[in-house]
Design an enzyme around this catalytic site. Structure first.
Site, PDB file in Angstrom:
ATOM      1  N   ASP A 202       0.836  -1.202   0.000  1.00  0.00           N
ATOM      2  CA  ASP A 202       0.000   0.000   0.000  1.00  0.00           C
ATOM      3  C   ASP A 202       0.872   1.254   0.000  1.00  0.00           C
ATOM      4  O   ASP A 202       1.841   1.337   0.761  1.00  0.00           O
ATOM      5  CB  ASP A 202      -0.881  -0.010   1.260  1.00  0.00           C
ATOM      6  CG  ASP A 202      -1.857   1.144   1.295  1.00  0.00           C
ATOM      7  OD1 ASP A 202      -2.713   1.220   0.401  1.00  0.00           O
ATOM      8  OD2 ASP A 202      -1.755   1.981   2.224  1.00  0.00           O
ATOM      9  N   GLU A 244       1.635  -0.557  -5.091  1.00  0.00           N
ATOM     10  CA  GLU A 244       0.793   0.573  -5.477  1.00  0.00           C
ATOM     11  C   GLU A 244       1.703   1.797  -5.522  1.00  0.00           C
ATOM     12  O   GLU A 244       2.124   2.291  -4.474  1.00  0.00           O
ATOM     13  CB  GLU A 244      -0.319   0.788  -4.442  1.00  0.00           C
ATOM     14  CG  GLU A 244      -1.244   1.914  -4.839  1.00  0.00           C
ATOM     15  CD  GLU A 244      -2.015   2.547  -3.678  1.00  0.00           C
ATOM     16  OE1 GLU A 244      -3.084   3.097  -3.926  1.00  0.00           O
ATOM     17  OE2 GLU A 244      -1.524   2.515  -2.528  1.00  0.00           O
TER      18      GLU A 244
HETATM   19  C1  NOJ Z   1      -4.268   3.388  -0.658  1.00  0.00           C
HETATM   20  C2  NOJ Z   1      -5.484   2.530  -0.472  1.00  0.00           C
HETATM   21  O1  NOJ Z   1      -5.796   1.941  -1.721  1.00  0.00           O
HETATM   22  C3  NOJ Z   1      -6.587   3.405   0.043  1.00  0.00           C
HETATM   23  O2  NOJ Z   1      -7.812   2.722   0.082  1.00  0.00           O
HETATM   24  C4  NOJ Z   1      -6.198   3.917   1.408  1.00  0.00           C
HETATM   25  O3  NOJ Z   1      -7.172   4.833   1.872  1.00  0.00           O
HETATM   26  C5  NOJ Z   1      -4.844   4.617   1.359  1.00  0.00           C
HETATM   27  N1  NOJ Z   1      -3.858   3.871   0.639  1.00  0.00           N
HETATM   28  C6  NOJ Z   1      -4.309   4.843   2.751  1.00  0.00           C
HETATM   29  O4  NOJ Z   1      -3.862   3.628   3.284  1.00  0.00           O
END
Ligand code: NOJ
Length: 554
Positions: A202, A244
């Site tokens: 993430d 990501e």
């Molecule tokens: C990216 C995640 O996909 C999202 O859903 C989240 O709110 C943020 N990171 C913070 O962790």
């Protein structure tokens, strides 16, 4: 059968939020035993890897992306035993499990942060990012405009400011601290031992950036990714990191390899935030040009690195990489009402309603995604064409429970409707009484059955995951995209008509084409293609995947 050298290049990844999938104990919340009970469904669908949104204990103020204990499962989802049972049963069906690794920040309820704020000499103080003075830039670098006002917040207890890239209840971990690095390595080792095949990392760029007061953005420390890769691979040879990293195309390569001319030695998979908005723009304009541009000037990933393609995920569809005019066109086509939009840059809708529930366009969109170089990632519910609930706030609109049947709670839970984690949409065009798994299982022509076929055809087409992509340069109607994928396993020609008008296209003889090319995936009956590949018919929104050659067969 050609054996996959690298499983992640030939996978179909299915993203599932366990709390919204299947409730097994009637408390209104989905759970791991519920998910286990649906593994046969997922197996038949043809997915080979599950990506689980966060499953850890959490106050759930950001849907689990605010973790309060990395070594456990949220009690409403089940136990560690349930988790091991899930990975075991999934493995028996040839399905791997990848979990979200959310370590840019913790929840402010995490015992580490609670201790850190207690006093300046707490052993955990330096696990977070603090400033004694008010940082001048504390209102900059906001990720959720409108929901978040600052990135530094004063903590009364600590008598200091702490940094949080996201919401104020998500304090950032201090990755400059070797203790934090050691602890998160242990966390990763722990879950690898419990059977995961890797992690969806993430907010990767924010983990790497070293922010301090008035230094934002801070420098990126890629040694974090290097050590994750080394340690993960040392513990489990074929485990993957799926990052990501929604960053500028010029810097994505760094997330995959440490040397621009070297093989992938950082993450294995990167979500394709470059292609995603281009696909939506092409679908909105019914014009192949944005795709030709993207595929013609691809960001080439180092050997062994792979794109994870997606159309929709659990967040808003992020259009910030488009120009104002392009974004206007996508909003106009797919999210015309302000309540469908989020943060001025995104769309909080699911795919089916964005495409007006038009079956032909839904098929086209997924055929297009699955034909792109990379590994497709799909989100639960997309395979039946679920819709969104715009009366729910923010991203919750697209996080409603899985619709299994047309009973009271759509087969998701036996709880009273008001006890559900989120309401099940019952009525309306996309409500559970119309859109559900059971009805589509009974109908051989349903979207679900079509989607199953798509997943299975992809598994027969390793060229797409492992091959080289070339856009066919022959003059074609603007709406038609023609590309080919070539790999040692074979070659496929892929045609997609983004517009409503039928077309007849002449591709002409193609290198390596056998005397009998044949359709692998088509939207309707077409005449057999000939070796000359001329006069190829395409219906409006039609698609044809034509195998030109297969190495191990004539
Ligand atoms: C990216 C995640 O996909 C999202 O859903 C989240 O709110 C943020 N990171 C913070 O962790």
């Amino acid at each position: 059968m050609v054996v996959a050298q690298r499983w992640y290049q030939e996978a179909v990844v299915y993203c599932v939020d366990a709390s919204s999938f299947q409730d097994s104990d009637g408390d209104g919340c989905g759970d791991l035993p519920g998910l286990i009970s649906r593994l046969d469904y997922l197996s038949r669908l043809g997915v080979s890897c599950l990506w689980l949104n966060p499953i850890h204990p959490s106050p759930w103020r950001d849907d689990g992306y605010d973790v309060s204990d990395y070594y456990n499962v949220h009690p409403r989802l089940g136990s560690l035993g349930d988790f091991v049972e899930l990975t075991r049963q999934a493995r028996e069906r040839g399905i791997r499990v990848v979990i979200d690794l959310v370590v840019n920040h913790t929840s402010d309820q995490h015992p580490w942060f609670q201790d850190a704020r207690r006093c300046a000499d707490s052993p955990y103080r330096d696990w977070y990012v603090w400033s004694a003075k008010e940082p001048a830039d504390r209102r900059q670098g906001i990720v959720f405009p409108g929901e978040q006002k600052e990135t530094w917040t004063f903590d009364e207890r600590a008598r200091a400011w702490y940094f949080h890239r996201f919401y104020d209840f998500q304090p950032d971990l201090n990755w400059a601290n070797p203790d934090v690095r050691r602890e998160i390595s242990k966390v990763m080792g722990f879950w690898l031992q419990l059977g995961v095949s890797g992690f969806r990392v993430d907010a990767a760029p924010f983990v790497l950036e070293q922010v301090s007061a008035d230094v934002d953005p801070g420098p990126l420390d890629f040694s974090i990714l290097d050590s994750w890769r080394q340690e993960t691979q040392w513990q489990l040879g074929d485990a993957v990191l799926m990052c990501e990293a929604n960053v500028d195309p010029s810097s994505v390569g760094q997330y995959v390899a440490s040397r621009s001319d070297g093989p992938a030695d950082r993450s294995h998979l990167l979500f394709d935030f470059v292609l995603n908005p281009r696909m939506w723009l092409a679908l909105a304009r019914q014009d192949s040009e944005p795709m030709i541009e993207a595929l013609g000037n691809p960001v080439v990933l180092p050997e062994g690195g792979e794109w994870a393609t997606f159309l929709r995920n659990h967040d808003e569809l992020d259009l910030s990489r488009l120009t104002d005019e392009q974004r206007r066109d996508v909003f106009h086509a797919f999210a015309p009402r302000p309540q469908m939009q989020l943060y001025g840059r995104g769309v909080r809708r699911r795919l089916a309603p964005m495409l007006g529930g038009d079956r032909r366009r839904m098929e086209l969109a997924y055929a297009l995604q699955f034909s792109m170089p990379g590994t497709p990632v799909v989100r639960y519910g997309e395979e039946i064409g679920m819709g969104e609930t715009l009366t729910l706030p923010g991203r919750d609109a697209i996080r409603t429970p899985m619709q299994w049947d047309d009973t009271r709670n759509a087969g998701f839970s036996d709880a009273e409707p008001e006890q559900l984690i989120r309401p099940v949409p019952r009525t309306g065009r996309y409500g559970a009484s119309k859109v559900n798994v059971r009805a589509q299982q009974r109908d051989p022509d349903s979207f679900l059955r079509w989607f199953e076929n798509l997943c299975h055809v992809l598994r027969e087409a390793p060229e797409i995951g492992t091959g080289h992509c070339t856009v066919i340069q022959t003059p074609l109607p603007r709406a038609v995209l023609a590309h080919r994928m070539d790999a040692p396993a074979g070659s496929i020609l892929l045609l997609h008509n983004l517009g409503p008008d039928s077309a007849v296209v002449d591709i002409g003889p193609q290198k390596g084409c056998t005397s009998a090319p044949y359709d692998l995936l088509v939207d309707g009956p077409y005449d057999q293609p000939t070796r000359q590949l001329r006069g190829l018919e395409l219906h409006g929104y039609g698609y044809r995947w034509i195998r030109l050659r297969r190495a191990d067969r004539l």
